[in-house]
Scaffold this active site. Structure first.
Site, PDB file in Angstrom:
ATOM      1  N   ASN A   9     -62.008  -2.258 -13.912  1.00  0.00           N
ATOM      2  CA  ASN A   9     -62.739  -3.374 -14.532  1.00  0.00           C
ATOM      3  C   ASN A   9     -63.874  -2.764 -15.345  1.00  0.00           C
ATOM      4  O   ASN A   9     -64.890  -2.367 -14.788  1.00  0.00           O
ATOM      5  CB  ASN A   9     -63.271  -4.299 -13.430  1.00  0.00           C
ATOM      6  CG  ASN A   9     -64.212  -5.366 -13.976  1.00  0.00           C
ATOM      7  OD1 ASN A   9     -64.285  -5.570 -15.192  1.00  0.00           O
ATOM      8  ND2 ASN A   9     -64.933  -6.033 -13.097  1.00  0.00           N
ATOM      9  N   LYS A  11     -65.879  -4.052 -17.433  1.00  0.00           N
ATOM     10  CA  LYS A  11     -67.034  -4.929 -17.668  1.00  0.00           C
ATOM     11  C   LYS A  11     -67.474  -4.849 -19.140  1.00  0.00           C
ATOM     12  O   LYS A  11     -66.634  -4.610 -20.001  1.00  0.00           O
ATOM     13  CB  LYS A  11     -68.154  -4.581 -16.690  1.00  0.00           C
ATOM     14  CG  LYS A  11     -67.651  -4.568 -15.244  1.00  0.00           C
ATOM     15  CD  LYS A  11     -68.725  -4.563 -14.214  1.00  0.00           C
ATOM     16  CE  LYS A  11     -68.068  -4.517 -12.828  1.00  0.00           C
ATOM     17  NZ  LYS A  11     -69.028  -4.584 -11.743  1.00  0.00           N
ATOM     18  N   HIS A  94     -64.560 -13.238 -10.393  1.00  0.00           N
ATOM     19  CA  HIS A  94     -65.375 -12.051 -10.124  1.00  0.00           C
ATOM     20  C   HIS A  94     -66.785 -12.497  -9.723  1.00  0.00           C
ATOM     21  O   HIS A  94     -67.305 -13.483 -10.263  1.00  0.00           O
ATOM     22  CB  HIS A  94     -65.430 -11.154 -11.365  1.00  0.00           C
ATOM     23  CG  HIS A  94     -66.065  -9.832 -11.064  1.00  0.00           C
ATOM     24  ND1 HIS A  94     -67.425  -9.678 -11.000  1.00  0.00           N
ATOM     25  CD2 HIS A  94     -65.528  -8.631 -10.756  1.00  0.00           C
ATOM     26  CE1 HIS A  94     -67.701  -8.414 -10.680  1.00  0.00           C
ATOM     27  NE2 HIS A  94     -66.573  -7.761 -10.529  1.00  0.00           N
ATOM     28  N   GLU A  96     -69.648 -11.518 -10.470  1.00  0.00           N
ATOM     29  CA  GLU A  96     -70.622 -11.652 -11.571  1.00  0.00           C
ATOM     30  C   GLU A  96     -70.414 -12.972 -12.309  1.00  0.00           C
ATOM     31  O   GLU A  96     -71.375 -13.589 -12.774  1.00  0.00           O
ATOM     32  CB  GLU A  96     -70.513 -10.438 -12.504  1.00  0.00           C
ATOM     33  CG  GLU A  96     -71.097  -9.195 -11.855  1.00  0.00           C
ATOM     34  CD  GLU A  96     -70.457  -7.888 -12.268  1.00  0.00           C
ATOM     35  OE1 GLU A  96     -69.785  -7.840 -13.318  1.00  0.00           O
ATOM     36  OE2 GLU A  96     -70.629  -6.901 -11.519  1.00  0.00           O
ATOM     37  N   GLU A 166     -64.082  -8.228  -2.693  1.00  0.00           N
ATOM     38  CA  GLU A 166     -65.229  -7.510  -3.236  1.00  0.00           C
ATOM     39  C   GLU A 166     -66.511  -8.072  -2.626  1.00  0.00           C
ATOM     40  O   GLU A 166     -67.064  -9.057  -3.136  1.00  0.00           O
ATOM     41  CB  GLU A 166     -65.281  -7.666  -4.753  1.00  0.00           C
ATOM     42  CG  GLU A 166     -64.099  -7.078  -5.480  1.00  0.00           C
ATOM     43  CD  GLU A 166     -64.440  -6.700  -6.912  1.00  0.00           C
ATOM     44  OE1 GLU A 166     -64.254  -5.537  -7.262  1.00  0.00           O
ATOM     45  OE2 GLU A 166     -64.907  -7.567  -7.662  1.00  0.00           O
ATOM     46  N   GLY A 172     -71.427  -2.408  -7.488  1.00  0.00           N
ATOM     47  CA  GLY A 172     -72.390  -1.710  -8.343  1.00  0.00           C
ATOM     48  C   GLY A 172     -73.641  -1.258  -7.619  1.00  0.00           C
ATOM     49  O   GLY A 172     -74.626  -0.875  -8.249  1.00  0.00           O
ATOM     50  N   SER A 211     -68.121  -0.361  -5.279  1.00  0.00           N
ATOM     51  CA  SER A 211     -68.569   1.032  -5.181  1.00  0.00           C
ATOM     52  C   SER A 211     -67.490   1.984  -4.663  1.00  0.00           C
ATOM     53  O   SER A 211     -67.777   2.917  -3.918  1.00  0.00           O
ATOM     54  CB  SER A 211     -69.842   1.134  -4.330  1.00  0.00           C
ATOM     55  OG  SER A 211     -70.898   0.396  -4.946  1.00  0.00           O
TER      56      SER A 211
HETATM   57  P1  PGA Z   1     -68.171  -1.310  -8.828  1.00  0.00           P
HETATM   58  O1  PGA Z   1     -67.642  -2.724  -9.348  1.00  0.00           O
HETATM   59  O2  PGA Z   1     -66.951  -0.448  -8.558  1.00  0.00           O
HETATM   60  O3  PGA Z   1     -69.021  -0.775  -9.923  1.00  0.00           O
HETATM   61  O4  PGA Z   1     -68.943  -1.573  -7.563  1.00  0.00           O
HETATM   62  C1  PGA Z   1     -66.486  -3.319  -8.831  1.00  0.00           C
HETATM   63  C2  PGA Z   1     -66.203  -4.609  -9.534  1.00  0.00           C
HETATM   64  O5  PGA Z   1     -67.166  -5.282  -9.954  1.00  0.00           O
HETATM   65  O6  PGA Z   1     -65.056  -5.003  -9.720  1.00  0.00           O
END
Ligand code: PGA
Length: 250
Positions: A9, A11, A94, A96, A166, A172, A211
């Protein structure tokens, strides 16, 4: 046997040139992968990325979609458009999108329907916040996130879908769920869906995200209900992403 999958992903990162360079490096490095590899670049680069992926086994996905089929929705992108440019996967829900853009379970379920009804594969993202985990609400939150989709779209719709667990506190942040924490939630998801259809639940791929990096991917992917990963930050470096993909090979 469920085939493991690793989905990047990306982003909202990188320029057109950066995205092309990243995809070229991933295409070169993922050629022999027995695990499925997919990438979700920003919308504006999807068409070009599809062209760069043409002769590879890497699958294209999008990070978001509009719940509506077409019409006066300025700035939105429909599932049909995503299909038209060569997407197979579409992330829905997601964290976010849920927290920054106010997408609730009902809207996420409508997006899931939009994707599924176009013959694309939704990647339904679910997960609890730290406060919810600390107050023992993890299962309740995830059950509501799953139930919204199953109620609107039916359990059969999960046949084409992937679920990504997640935990919001792990995205993140550098704080990864332990393999056992991930396994426990994945097993809960599978068990809850098995109550509706045992075969679909048994065959459903449930990815872990939050992460994931080279140092923890193998032990996460070794858990019996963890079928791969949804990778954010670490998917922006080809070497790191390819190492995570390698960790998903048997
Ligand atoms: P990350 O994000 O691996 O940077 O923690 C995962 C995601 O948002 O799908």
């Amino acid at each position: 046997m469920r085939r493991k999958a690793v989905i990047g992903n990306w982003k909202m990162h990188g320029s057109r040139a950066d995205n092309a360079a990243l995809i070229e490096a991933i295409v070169a490095g993922a050629a022999d992968s027995s695990a499925e590899c997919a990438v979700c670049p920003p919308f504006v680069y999807l068409h070009e990325m599809a062209r760069l992926l043409r002769d590879s086994a890497i699958v294209l996905g999008a990070q978001n979609v509009c719940a509506e089929a077409q019409g006066a929705y300025t700035g939105e992108v429909s599932a049909a458009m995503l299909k038209d440019v060569g997407c197979h996967y579409v992330l829905v829900g997601h964290s976010e999108r849920r927290t920054l853009y106010g997408e609730d379970n009902a809207l996420v379920a409508r997006k899931f329907v939009a994707v599924h009804s176009r013959g694309l594969a939704p990647v339904l993202c679910v997960g609890e916040t730290l406060a919810e985990r600390e107050t023992n609400q993890t299962q309740q939150v995830i059950a509501a996130q799953l139930d919204a989709v199953v109620t609107l779209c039916g359990i059969q719709s999960l046949e084409q879908a992937v679920v990504a667990y997640e935990p919001v506190w792990a995205i993140g942040t550098g704080h990864t769920a332990t393999p056992q924490q991930a396994q426990d939630v994945h097993a809960f998801i599978r068990q809850r869906l098995a109550g509706q259809d045992a075969k679909i639940a048994a065959e459903l791929r449930i990815l872990y995200g939050g992460s994931v990096k080279t140092g923890n991917a193998r032990e996460l992917f070794a858990m019996s209900d963890v079928d791969g990963g949804l990778i954010g930050g670490a998917s922006l470096k080809a070497d790191e992403f390819l190492a995570i993909l390698a960790a998903a090979q048997p």
